[in-house]
Structure formats: C-alpha cells, structure tokens
Design an enzyme around this catalytic site. Sequence first.
Site, PDB file in Angstrom:
ATOM      1  CG  PHE A   1      58.828  36.234  -8.481  1.00  0.00           C
ATOM      2  CD1 PHE A   1      58.077  37.019  -9.336  1.00  0.00           C
ATOM      3  CD2 PHE A   1      59.871  36.828  -7.775  1.00  0.00           C
ATOM      4  CE1 PHE A   1      58.350  38.371  -9.497  1.00  0.00           C
ATOM      5  CE2 PHE A   1      60.155  38.175  -7.925  1.00  0.00           C
ATOM      6  CZ  PHE A   1      59.389  38.952  -8.785  1.00  0.00           C
TER       7      PHE A   1
ATOM      8  CG  ASP B   1      59.210  27.925 -13.466  1.00  0.00           C
ATOM      9  OD1 ASP B   1      59.905  27.415 -12.564  1.00  0.00           O
ATOM     10  OD2 ASP B   1      59.204  29.156 -13.690  1.00  0.00           O
TER      11      ASP B   1
ATOM     12  CG  ASN C   1      65.885  27.109  -7.264  1.00  0.00           C
ATOM     13  OD1 ASN C   1      65.526  25.967  -7.543  1.00  0.00           O
ATOM     14  ND2 ASN C   1      65.086  28.157  -7.373  1.00  0.00           N
TER      15      ASN C   1
ATOM     16  CG  ASN D   1      61.372  36.277 -12.569  1.00  0.00           C
ATOM     17  OD1 ASN D   1      61.214  36.865 -13.636  1.00  0.00           O
ATOM     18  ND2 ASN D   1      62.505  36.301 -11.901  1.00  0.00           N
TER      19      ASN D   1
ATOM     20  CG  HIS E   1      61.828  24.764 -15.268  1.00  0.00           C
ATOM     21  ND1 HIS E   1      62.348  25.786 -16.010  1.00  0.00           N
ATOM     22  CD2 HIS E   1      61.877  25.199 -13.980  1.00  0.00           C
ATOM     23  CE1 HIS E   1      62.674  26.804 -15.215  1.00  0.00           C
ATOM     24  NE2 HIS E   1      62.389  26.450 -13.975  1.00  0.00           N
TER      25      HIS E   1
ATOM     26  CG  LEU F   1      61.153  18.035  -6.975  1.00  0.00           C
ATOM     27  CD1 LEU F   1      61.827  16.681  -7.121  1.00  0.00           C
ATOM     28  CD2 LEU F   1      59.635  17.881  -6.966  1.00  0.00           C
ATOM     29  NE  ARG F   2      59.909  25.824  -3.991  1.00  0.00           N
ATOM     30  CZ  ARG F   2      60.246  26.819  -4.783  1.00  0.00           C
ATOM     31  NH1 ARG F   2      61.518  27.035  -5.067  1.00  0.00           N
ATOM     32  NH2 ARG F   2      59.331  27.609  -5.293  1.00  0.00           N
TER      33      ARG F   2
ATOM     34  CG  HIS G   1      61.138  30.245 -17.388  1.00  0.00           C
ATOM     35  ND1 HIS G   1      62.037  31.233 -17.712  1.00  0.00           N
ATOM     36  CD2 HIS G   1      61.488  29.825 -16.152  1.00  0.00           C
ATOM     37  CE1 HIS G   1      62.873  31.408 -16.720  1.00  0.00           C
ATOM     38  NE2 HIS G   1      62.572  30.563 -15.763  1.00  0.00           N
TER      39      HIS G   1
END
Length: 431
Positions: A327, A309, A96, A282, A62, A65-66, A234
């Site tokens: 978050f 995460d 995401n 979150n 999880h 890496l953006r 998570h």
Amino acid sequence: MTERLLVKGGRVLDPGQGLDATLDLLLENGRVAQLGKRVPARGAQVVDAAGLVVAPGFIDLHVHLREPGREDKETIFSGSRAAAAGGFSAVCAMPNTDPVNDNAGLTRAILERAARDAVVRIYPIGAITRGSRGEELAEYGDLREAGCVAVSDDGRPVTSARMLRRALEYARAFSLTVIDHCEEPTLSERAAMNEGPVSTLLGLRGAPWAGEAIVVERDVLLAELTQGKLHIAHLSTAAGVDAVRRGKARGVRVSAEATPHHLLLTDQVVKDSGYDTATKMNPPLRSDADRLAVLEGIRDGTIDCIATDHAPHTVDDKNVEYDEAAFGIVGLETAVALCLDRLVRPGLVELRQLVALLSTNPARVLGLPGGSLAPGSPADVTVLDLALKRRVEPERFASKGRNTPFAGWTLEGWPVTTIVAGRVVWSGMRG
C-alpha cells in the site's frame, strides 16, 4: 558572521496575519527580521520573487521516511530532499520504522541523523503503543522529552477503545496529539481497494467506507470523553468527514487531514489504469461521492490540513499482482503542484486557504514552530510560481520512491524555492 537573505518583491501571503501584499521579506540569523516595501539589502543574498508567491514554509504532518530499517525505500537524506523539492520546509516522520520509534533512544537517533543528513526540519512522531502492537502504551513523557511532537501507530489502527482512551488521557498530560489511522480491521481484512461496484467488477476484495467511519466516530467520542487532543489521519469517506464536523461543532478537540490523492482520484482509476499498483493505498481511493465530501470538508474547514502520506516503496514491492502489492504512494514532490493545478486554478479552493492548509494549520495542529512570516518567526519560506508548467516525471524525483499514479500529468503551478532557517535548500527553474 550575520546571515541575511532578502526575498524581494514577491506576493507575500500569510493567512495567520491576514497578509496578502507585494513586499520584501528579510531573513536574518534564522528568523524573519522584517517585512516591508523596499527593504534595504545591505549585503544580503537576494532571491528575486517578482511575480511569485511567498508563503510561510509548508509543513507535511504525515510522511514515512523509512529510516531506520528500510533504507532501500527511503532515507532521511533522500526524503528530506524530496520534501524540499516539493516545497516543504518541515515534515513529521511517522514511527512505523524498523524498529518502531517507540522509545526516546530511537527518537534521539533519528534527530541526530536528521541533523547530519536532512535539509528540512524533521519532527519525529512516536508510537502510541510499544512496537505499534496495540498492547501497551509507549512512554510518552520520554518521547516528548526526546523530541517527538505527537504519537501515532499509523499504518495500524488502535483497535481497542480502552487503549485509545488511555492514550488520549496519557498524551494530554504531555500536551501531545494522538494521530489515529481509522480503520476497522475486521472489515478491511485482505482488502486491496474500496468496496463498491468497481471492486466487484474487478474481482478484488474491498474495504467498505463504514470501516473508516466506525473508528472515526469512536475516536471523536473518546476525545470528547477524555478532552484529549485527537488528529484523524488521511480522511477518505463522507461519513468520516461528517463525524469530524459534528465533533467540532460540539467542541471536541479534533482535527483532520486529507491527502491530494483522495481529493483528486477515485476507485475508478484502478480499473482505468489496468490494475496499476500505484493506485493501491490505505485508506483506498473511494467513490466520487466520498471524494466530493472530502473536498467539501476542505472547503468548509472541517479538514484542517493537507498532508501527503508519502509512502515510498521499492519496484519489487509494487511490481507484483495487485492483491500482493504494498500500500502507498509517494507524494512529497507532487502534492503542492497537484493542489495548485487541480484545486486552486479551477477555483475549488482559494490560494490563501491552500497556504493555510499546508502551513498555518499544520503548525497550529501540532504546535510546531513556523506557519507564519511575522517578525521573529522561523525563517522558513516556500516560494510558488503559479504560472510554471511541468510534467510529473518520477524518474527525476529526489525520493527513492517512484510509485505515483500521477506520472505524466502536466501541472500548472509549482514550488520553485524552499528556504529553511534562512537558507535556500532547494531552488527550481523559473518558467
């Protein structure tokens, strides 16, 4: 030219083989070639592991890496180096990004960039729904063929039970696991932290524990209905852990992960830190009762994996009022040391179990290569120094992110060498 690396004289700990012995480990041409006493080097590069623990390479299920889209926060280049510095030989990249990884073309582009820039293995996770909007399923067959190892809308829960049912059924056809972020959004709307006495005292809107538990219960029931493979991201609440435990007892194909921050911190740290936005994540940090329940879930096997995460942000994302801050925290470079110092050293979790949580089990949960040092396995290795003491210094992170609540903590036990495909990709100083 034959590539040979000899990891010599370490305590080889491989839960999958039931192995815990002082041995030499020979890696050749990207594979484990031999385990044994006094294996001849025969021209191999030698890594002296005397007094150290040698484990199958750690896998983080999880990670954010953006890239593409938010390279100001992290890139595959920087994130993979953070992973290597934290002892991880492989990471699973959440979808995401911007645009969302919901198609084969983007998956292939991520893997092409990883082949060029990454020093660890990168396993893309595709989106459950197009754009992660929860309205239409992505093309799982194309995602699988392009290289995705699971599907998730992480960061956004799948709010429609019908949509998640279809996702589990569709994913099953391609042997994909559905990873869900369990949050009932109407209960957590505009929440900045956990709902409880601390949020009341601080005057911050809170997200109740029931918001997670409701969705975990739903997801487990839908996995039971569809016989699909479900992984809960998570876990942070006692009720959520209980739902997974009961599901497993019924034979549901469900697995789960927990993060080091939910195992070690509670919502009290928001107050104690003076609204430090590095404590905002979150799911939020919960009560101590929830924290202890998550720890018990780790200890009794209800929770299969520890994952970070890892969520890097820019300074501007975090240097705002608590309500407005993004978050998430970074975790790749601190997770292993936190677990060694705060879980293994006080005897809360056995070292063998921690290795399983970070290596053997993640490989099993998503059907990934690795998680073993048996001959023929990928030559991915994490070497640990249980006696090494270091401070957490965010300014020295390989990650672009500095957002950690653990800054300044002194921890005993750190990864000191990370090996991927038989090559040393990161080496730290020994004590």
